[in-house]
Motif scaffolding. Structure first.
Motif, PDB file in Angstrom:
ATOM      1  N   PRO A  35      18.929  -4.936  14.202  1.00  0.00           N
ATOM      2  CA  PRO A  35      17.616  -5.345  14.710  1.00  0.00           C
ATOM      3  C   PRO A  35      16.512  -4.520  14.037  1.00  0.00           C
ATOM      4  O   PRO A  35      16.601  -3.292  13.971  1.00  0.00           O
ATOM      5  CB  PRO A  35      17.691  -5.049  16.207  1.00  0.00           C
ATOM      6  CG  PRO A  35      19.149  -5.078  16.522  1.00  0.00           C
ATOM      7  CD  PRO A  35      19.835  -4.549  15.292  1.00  0.00           C
ATOM      8  N   TRP A  36      15.511  -5.232  13.520  1.00  0.00           N
ATOM      9  CA  TRP A  36      14.428  -4.553  12.814  1.00  0.00           C
ATOM     10  C   TRP A  36      13.373  -4.113  13.813  1.00  0.00           C
ATOM     11  O   TRP A  36      13.066  -4.855  14.737  1.00  0.00           O
ATOM     12  CB  TRP A  36      13.812  -5.498  11.777  1.00  0.00           C
ATOM     13  CG  TRP A  36      12.914  -4.784  10.828  1.00  0.00           C
ATOM     14  CD1 TRP A  36      13.264  -4.233   9.649  1.00  0.00           C
ATOM     15  CD2 TRP A  36      11.524  -4.530  10.992  1.00  0.00           C
ATOM     16  NE1 TRP A  36      12.178  -3.647   9.060  1.00  0.00           N
ATOM     17  CE2 TRP A  36      11.093  -3.806   9.883  1.00  0.00           C
ATOM     18  CE3 TRP A  36      10.589  -4.815  11.993  1.00  0.00           C
ATOM     19  CZ2 TRP A  36       9.774  -3.375   9.716  1.00  0.00           C
ATOM     20  CZ3 TRP A  36       9.291  -4.392  11.844  1.00  0.00           C
ATOM     21  CH2 TRP A  36       8.894  -3.687  10.715  1.00  0.00           C
ATOM     22  N   PRO A  37      12.808  -2.938  13.664  1.00  0.00           N
ATOM     23  CA  PRO A  37      12.997  -1.961  12.608  1.00  0.00           C
ATOM     24  C   PRO A  37      14.251  -1.114  12.823  1.00  0.00           C
ATOM     25  O   PRO A  37      14.399  -0.442  13.839  1.00  0.00           O
ATOM     26  CB  PRO A  37      11.745  -1.101  12.669  1.00  0.00           C
ATOM     27  CG  PRO A  37      11.256  -1.207  14.077  1.00  0.00           C
ATOM     28  CD  PRO A  37      11.687  -2.559  14.557  1.00  0.00           C
ATOM     29  N   LEU A  46       7.654   5.689   8.662  1.00  0.00           N
ATOM     30  CA  LEU A  46       7.076   7.004   8.925  1.00  0.00           C
ATOM     31  C   LEU A  46       6.577   7.649   7.634  1.00  0.00           C
ATOM     32  O   LEU A  46       5.523   8.299   7.621  1.00  0.00           O
ATOM     33  CB  LEU A  46       8.080   7.915   9.621  1.00  0.00           C
ATOM     34  CG  LEU A  46       8.342   7.614  11.087  1.00  0.00           C
ATOM     35  CD1 LEU A  46       9.505   8.456  11.604  1.00  0.00           C
ATOM     36  CD2 LEU A  46       7.086   7.859  11.923  1.00  0.00           C
ATOM     37  N   MET A  47       7.306   7.470   6.555  1.00  0.00           N
ATOM     38  CA  MET A  47       6.861   8.014   5.269  1.00  0.00           C
ATOM     39  C   MET A  47       5.609   7.290   4.775  1.00  0.00           C
ATOM     40  O   MET A  47       4.657   7.921   4.320  1.00  0.00           O
ATOM     41  CB  MET A  47       7.979   7.910   4.230  1.00  0.00           C
ATOM     42  CG  MET A  47       9.085   8.893   4.454  1.00  0.00           C
ATOM     43  SD  MET A  47      10.520   8.725   3.355  1.00  0.00           S
ATOM     44  CE  MET A  47       9.846   8.165   1.827  1.00  0.00           C
ATOM     45  N   LEU A  56       0.024   2.962  11.743  1.00  0.00           N
ATOM     46  CA  LEU A  56       1.424   2.599  11.983  1.00  0.00           C
ATOM     47  C   LEU A  56       1.561   1.872  13.313  1.00  0.00           C
ATOM     48  O   LEU A  56       2.220   0.830  13.398  1.00  0.00           O
ATOM     49  CB  LEU A  56       2.316   3.849  11.963  1.00  0.00           C
ATOM     50  CG  LEU A  56       3.777   3.633  12.368  1.00  0.00           C
ATOM     51  CD1 LEU A  56       4.471   2.653  11.436  1.00  0.00           C
ATOM     52  CD2 LEU A  56       4.508   4.970  12.416  1.00  0.00           C
ATOM     53  N   SER A  57       0.920   2.385  14.347  1.00  0.00           N
ATOM     54  CA  SER A  57       0.992   1.743  15.663  1.00  0.00           C
ATOM     55  C   SER A  57       0.378   0.348  15.639  1.00  0.00           C
ATOM     56  O   SER A  57       0.910  -0.582  16.248  1.00  0.00           O
ATOM     57  CB  SER A  57       0.294   2.610  16.709  1.00  0.00           C
ATOM     58  OG  SER A  57       0.985   3.824  16.870  1.00  0.00           O
ATOM     59  N   ILE A  58      -0.722   0.201  14.927  1.00  0.00           N
ATOM     60  CA  ILE A  58      -1.365  -1.119  14.824  1.00  0.00           C
ATOM     61  C   ILE A  58      -0.452  -2.087  14.075  1.00  0.00           C
ATOM     62  O   ILE A  58      -0.280  -3.241  14.487  1.00  0.00           O
ATOM     63  CB  ILE A  58      -2.745  -0.991  14.147  1.00  0.00           C
ATOM     64  CG1 ILE A  58      -3.697  -0.239  15.075  1.00  0.00           C
ATOM     65  CG2 ILE A  58      -3.298  -2.362  13.768  1.00  0.00           C
ATOM     66  CD1 ILE A  58      -5.000   0.177  14.416  1.00  0.00           C
ATOM     67  N   PHE A  89       9.899  -1.817  18.971  1.00  0.00           N
ATOM     68  CA  PHE A  89       8.828  -1.879  17.985  1.00  0.00           C
ATOM     69  C   PHE A  89       7.841  -0.722  18.064  1.00  0.00           C
ATOM     70  O   PHE A  89       7.372  -0.254  17.035  1.00  0.00           O
ATOM     71  CB  PHE A  89       8.071  -3.209  18.106  1.00  0.00           C
ATOM     72  CG  PHE A  89       8.822  -4.355  17.516  1.00  0.00           C
ATOM     73  CD1 PHE A  89       8.711  -4.669  16.180  1.00  0.00           C
ATOM     74  CD2 PHE A  89       9.680  -5.109  18.294  1.00  0.00           C
ATOM     75  CE1 PHE A  89       9.429  -5.716  15.621  1.00  0.00           C
ATOM     76  CE2 PHE A  89      10.403  -6.161  17.757  1.00  0.00           C
ATOM     77  CZ  PHE A  89      10.272  -6.466  16.415  1.00  0.00           C
ATOM     78  N   LEU A  90       7.475  -0.277  19.245  1.00  0.00           N
ATOM     79  CA  LEU A  90       6.423   0.734  19.369  1.00  0.00           C
ATOM     80  C   LEU A  90       6.883   2.055  19.963  1.00  0.00           C
ATOM     81  O   LEU A  90       6.376   3.111  19.587  1.00  0.00           O
ATOM     82  CB  LEU A  90       5.274   0.187  20.225  1.00  0.00           C
ATOM     83  CG  LEU A  90       4.408  -0.862  19.553  1.00  0.00           C
ATOM     84  CD1 LEU A  90       3.537  -1.567  20.561  1.00  0.00           C
ATOM     85  CD2 LEU A  90       3.564  -0.227  18.472  1.00  0.00           C
ATOM     86  N   GLY A  91       7.794   2.010  20.909  1.00  0.00           N
ATOM     87  CA  GLY A  91       8.172   3.217  21.632  1.00  0.00           C
ATOM     88  C   GLY A  91       8.698   4.324  20.746  1.00  0.00           C
ATOM     89  O   GLY A  91       8.370   5.492  20.929  1.00  0.00           O
ATOM     90  N   TRP A  92       9.489   3.976  19.750  1.00  0.00           N
ATOM     91  CA  TRP A  92      10.052   4.999  18.857  1.00  0.00           C
ATOM     92  C   TRP A  92       8.977   5.708  18.069  1.00  0.00           C
ATOM     93  O   TRP A  92       9.087   6.904  17.791  1.00  0.00           O
ATOM     94  CB  TRP A  92      11.094   4.383  17.922  1.00  0.00           C
ATOM     95  CG  TRP A  92      10.496   3.460  16.896  1.00  0.00           C
ATOM     96  CD1 TRP A  92      10.323   2.112  17.011  1.00  0.00           C
ATOM     97  CD2 TRP A  92       9.984   3.820  15.614  1.00  0.00           C
ATOM     98  NE1 TRP A  92       9.751   1.608  15.885  1.00  0.00           N
ATOM     99  CE2 TRP A  92       9.516   2.640  15.011  1.00  0.00           C
ATOM    100  CE3 TRP A  92       9.860   5.020  14.926  1.00  0.00           C
ATOM    101  CZ2 TRP A  92       8.931   2.621  13.743  1.00  0.00           C
ATOM    102  CZ3 TRP A  92       9.283   5.006  13.666  1.00  0.00           C
ATOM    103  CH2 TRP A  92       8.829   3.820  13.089  1.00  0.00           C
TER     104      TRP A  92
END
Length: 96
Positions: A35-37, A46-47, A56-58, A89-92
């Motif tokens: 499952p992506w990401p 992150l890089m 990144l969050s947006i 998608f966002l929590g990580w």
């Protein structure tokens, strides 16, 4: 003495990094089918966004929006819960 290259030259000793991008509308990784990401995609994101975590969050929020619509079209009864999608998608990114 180390020589710095101002341009990209193929190095036979290095493997190319394959981008772990989503396969839409399933939202599975094109490389590893997770499952992506997936974990490699998260590291690459992150890089890529290391200097701008807000961007990144947006970006991930847009992916969440698109994934929700795609997954609903594929199987309206089989969409993961909103919490699971948020964590995926966002929590990580908030925890990283």
């Amino acid at each position: 003495m180390t020589v710095q290259r101002a341009f990209s030259v193929p190095d036979p000793g290095r493997r190319a990094v394959r981008p772990h991008v989503p396969m839409r509308p399933l939202w599975l990784c094109r490389v590893c089918a997770a499952p992506w990401p997936c974990s490699p995609a998260r590291l690459l994101l992150l890089m890529d966004y290391r200097r701008d975590r807000v961007a990144l969050s947006i970006h991930l929020a847009g992916c969440l929006f698109d994934a929700t619509a795609d997954l609903l079209k594929l199987n309206p009864d089989g969409v993961p819960s909103p919490k699971d999608l948020f964590d995926r998608f966002l929590g990580w990114a908030a925890r990283a």
